[in-house]
Design a protein around this motif. Structure first.
Motif, short mmCIF file in Angstrom:
data_model
loop_
_atom_site.label_atom_id
_atom_site.label_comp_id
_atom_site.label_asym_id
_atom_site.label_seq_id
_atom_site.Cartn_x
_atom_site.Cartn_y
_atom_site.Cartn_z
N PHE A 7 0.88 -1.17 0.00
CA PHE A 7 0.00 0.00 0.00
C PHE A 7 0.92 1.23 0.00
O PHE A 7 1.67 1.45 0.95
CB PHE A 7 -0.89 0.01 1.24
N TRP A 8 0.83 2.00 -1.08
CA TRP A 8 1.79 3.11 -1.20
C TRP A 8 1.23 4.21 -2.08
O TRP A 8 0.49 3.96 -3.04
CB TRP A 8 3.10 2.62 -1.81
N ASN A 9 1.57 5.43 -1.74
CA ASN A 9 1.43 6.59 -2.60
C ASN A 9 2.47 7.58 -2.11
O ASN A 9 2.63 7.76 -0.89
CB ASN A 9 0.03 7.20 -2.51
N ASN A 10 3.21 8.20 -3.00
CA ASN A 10 4.22 9.15 -2.54
C ASN A 10 3.61 10.44 -2.02
O ASN A 10 4.29 11.27 -1.42
CB ASN A 10 5.24 9.45 -3.64
N LYS A 11 2.29 10.59 -2.22
CA LYS A 11 1.57 11.74 -1.67
C LYS A 11 0.99 11.34 -0.31
O LYS A 11 0.33 10.32 -0.18
CB LYS A 11 0.44 12.15 -2.61
N GLY A 12 1.26 12.12 0.72
CA GLY A 12 0.72 11.83 2.05
C GLY A 12 -0.76 12.16 2.15
O GLY A 12 -1.32 12.88 1.32
N GLY A 13 -1.42 11.60 3.16
CA GLY A 13 -2.80 11.94 3.45
C GLY A 13 -3.83 11.25 2.58
O GLY A 13 -5.00 11.64 2.56
N THR A 14 -3.43 10.21 1.86
CA THR A 14 -4.38 9.51 0.98
C THR A 14 -5.08 8.35 1.68
O THR A 14 -5.93 7.69 1.08
CB THR A 14 -3.68 8.99 -0.27
N GLY A 15 -4.73 8.08 2.93
CA GLY A 15 -5.40 7.04 3.69
C GLY A 15 -4.83 5.65 3.49
O GLY A 15 -5.50 4.66 3.75
N LYS A 16 -3.58 5.55 3.06
CA LYS A 16 -3.01 4.24 2.76
C LYS A 16 -2.92 3.37 4.01
O LYS A 16 -3.22 2.17 3.95
CB LYS A 16 -1.64 4.37 2.10
N THR A 17 -2.52 3.94 5.16
CA THR A 17 -2.38 3.14 6.36
C THR A 17 -3.73 2.67 6.88
O THR A 17 -3.89 1.50 7.27
CB THR A 17 -1.64 3.92 7.46
N SER A 18 -4.72 3.54 6.86
CA SER A 18 -6.05 3.14 7.32
C SER A 18 -6.63 2.06 6.42
O SER A 18 -7.24 1.09 6.90
CB SER A 18 -6.99 4.35 7.39
N ASN A 168 6.07 3.93 3.27
CA ASN A 168 6.09 5.34 3.62
C ASN A 168 5.70 6.22 2.42
O ASN A 168 6.01 5.88 1.28
CB ASN A 168 7.51 5.72 4.07
N PRO A 169 4.99 7.35 2.65
CA PRO A 169 4.66 8.25 1.54
C PRO A 169 5.88 9.06 1.09
O PRO A 169 5.99 10.26 1.33
CB PRO A 169 3.57 9.15 2.13
N SER A 170 6.82 8.36 0.51
CA SER A 170 8.05 8.95 0.01
C SER A 170 8.59 7.99 -1.03
O SER A 170 7.98 6.96 -1.31
CB SER A 170 9.07 9.11 1.14
N PHE A 171 9.74 8.30 -1.59
CA PHE A 171 10.42 7.32 -2.43
C PHE A 171 11.86 7.19 -1.96
O PHE A 171 12.80 7.08 -2.74
CB PHE A 171 10.36 7.71 -3.91
N SER A 172 12.01 7.21 -0.63
CA SER A 172 13.33 7.04 -0.02
C SER A 172 13.81 5.62 -0.26
O SER A 172 13.07 4.76 -0.73
CB SER A 172 13.25 7.33 1.48
N MET A 173 15.05 5.36 0.10
CA MET A 173 15.64 4.06 -0.18
C MET A 173 14.88 2.93 0.51
O MET A 173 14.66 1.87 -0.07
CB MET A 173 17.11 4.05 0.24
N TYR A 174 14.44 3.15 1.76
CA TYR A 174 13.73 2.07 2.43
C TYR A 174 12.35 1.82 1.82
O TYR A 174 11.84 0.71 1.88
CB TYR A 174 13.63 2.30 3.95
N THR A 175 11.77 2.86 1.19
CA THR A 175 10.52 2.64 0.45
C THR A 175 10.78 1.81 -0.80
O THR A 175 9.99 0.92 -1.13
CB THR A 175 9.88 3.99 0.08
N VAL A 189 -5.82 7.08 -3.69
CA VAL A 189 -5.77 8.45 -4.18
C VAL A 189 -6.99 9.19 -3.65
O VAL A 189 -7.99 8.60 -3.30
CB VAL A 189 -5.74 8.51 -5.72
N MET A 190 -6.87 10.50 -3.61
CA MET A 190 -7.99 11.34 -3.22
C MET A 190 -8.71 11.84 -4.46
O MET A 190 -8.15 11.87 -5.55
CB MET A 190 -7.48 12.53 -2.40
N ALA A 191 -9.95 12.27 -4.28
CA ALA A 191 -10.75 12.75 -5.41
C ALA A 191 -10.48 14.23 -5.64
O ALA A 191 -11.35 15.07 -5.48
CB ALA A 191 -12.23 12.51 -5.13
N ASP A 192 -9.24 14.54 -6.04
CA ASP A 192 -8.90 15.93 -6.33
C ASP A 192 -7.79 15.95 -7.39
O ASP A 192 -7.21 14.93 -7.74
CB ASP A 192 -8.48 16.70 -5.07
#
Length: 340
Positions: A7-18, A168-175, A189-192
């Protein structure tokens, strides 16, 4: 080998963890014969806190205890094992890093285990990136490091049937290490309009599409992974998350939602190998806003199917969960789980 969903998106706040929390709990509950492993590769470790009991069940205290064991019972503890000799897989006892959430949270199915998240990932990030980018003749440091989570999964053999990774909402090495071990990608994704861009960014980062210049191609994640003969995770579900609770796609969001659908259909037509389905309709699911039901669920570390409607106390405040809204939440999550 188990099927692995990231479950991933590099944009935060999309609800991936929930969504990851609800999906893996629903999936495990409905498949009691299967063993499910969650791997929390996010320094915020919110998935781990939820599985361990949430805010009211002292999930953060349980997580802290895992981090303070002599060998950290977390993904960060495993990374500590790898760092001194990063390019050769050591003898791994994966059970050292695995916890059983049902021991701490009665709401969680007994067939779920977890390798917990750890804020130390942020401290490790620079070191891991440096190790991956070393130049050593006759070896490939980058793929050796990218394979860390893959090595961990392989050390488990057939012990688990399905693995859920919260990245994580990033594309760091651990991601990248997390995504390289996945078979399938769930992209919330969000509806925007920002989510339209987020989809485009995700495909650039993972699959190397529409890079701004050829200069970046040789450094792209996809280029480097394919050069090692590895396959990329396939996009399995795009979850349009947090739609209004009262109306769904027939709303002010309709134009944006339709544009997202069109973008995805165009991507499928041009890059079929990047998807596990053939049409946007088979890839997209709509998730309603969880509202109060979500606040209560995540405070208690309680999946929606186990939650009761009505008034309840959450951290000293009385809140009400309406039965109709709770059922909407259950139905939304089920629509995602049905695709897994």
């Amino acid at each position: 080998m188990p099927v692995t969903y990231a479950f991933w998106n590099n944009k935060g706040g999309t609800g991936k963890t929930s969504l990851c929390f609800q999906s893996l709990a629903f999936y495990a509950k409905q498949n009691p014969e299967k063993r499910v492993l969650a791997i929390d590769v996010c320094p915020q470790a919110n998935l781990s806190e939820l599985l361990f009991g949430g805010l009211t069940g002292k999930g953060s205290d349980t997580l802290l205890a895992r981090q303070n064991e002599p060998t950290r019972r977390t993904i960060g503890g495993y990374f500590e094992l790898r760092m001194p000799n990063p390019y050769r897989a050591p003898s791994i006892d994966p059970h050292v890093y695995i916890s059983h959430p049902a021991d701490y949270n009665a709401n969680i199915p007994d067939n779920i285990d977890i390798i917990a998240g750890d804020p130390i990932l942020e401290l490790q990030s620079n070191a891991v990136s440096t190790l991956a980018n070393n130049q050593i003749p006759g070896t490939s440091p980058w793929i050796a490091v990218v394979d860390w989570v893959r090595d961990l999964i392989e050390s488990l053999g057939d012990e688990y049937d399905t693995i859920f990774i919260d990245a994580n909402p990033s594309f760091s090495m651990y991601t990248q290490v997390a995504l390289a071990s996945a078979d399938r990608l769930v992209l919330p994704v969000m509806a925007d309009d920002s989510s339209r861009r987020a989809i485009q960014n995700a495909f650039s980062l993972i699959y190397g599409l529409k890079l701004p210049s050829e200069i970046y191609t040789q450094y792209a994640f996809a280029t480097k992974l394919r050069a090692e003969g590895r396959t990329l995770p396939k996009v399995h579900v795009i979850a349009k998350n947090r739609l209004t609770q009262y109306v769904v796609s027939a709303s002010a969001y309709t134009a944006v939602l339709n544009s997202i659908d069109a973008d995805v259909q165009s991507l499928i037509a041009q890059h079929k190998d990047m998807f596990s389905a053939k049409t946007a309709e088979d890839v997209m699911v709509e998730i309603r806003d969880f509202q109060t039901a979500g606040v209560v669920s995540f405070a208690r570390g309680c999946p929606f199917y186990a939650q009761k409607p009505g008034r309840m106390d959450v951290m000293g405040k009385r809140v009400q969960v309406k039965g109709e809204y709770l059922q909407n939440c259950v139905d939304s999550v089920q629509s995602l789980v049905d695709e897994l």
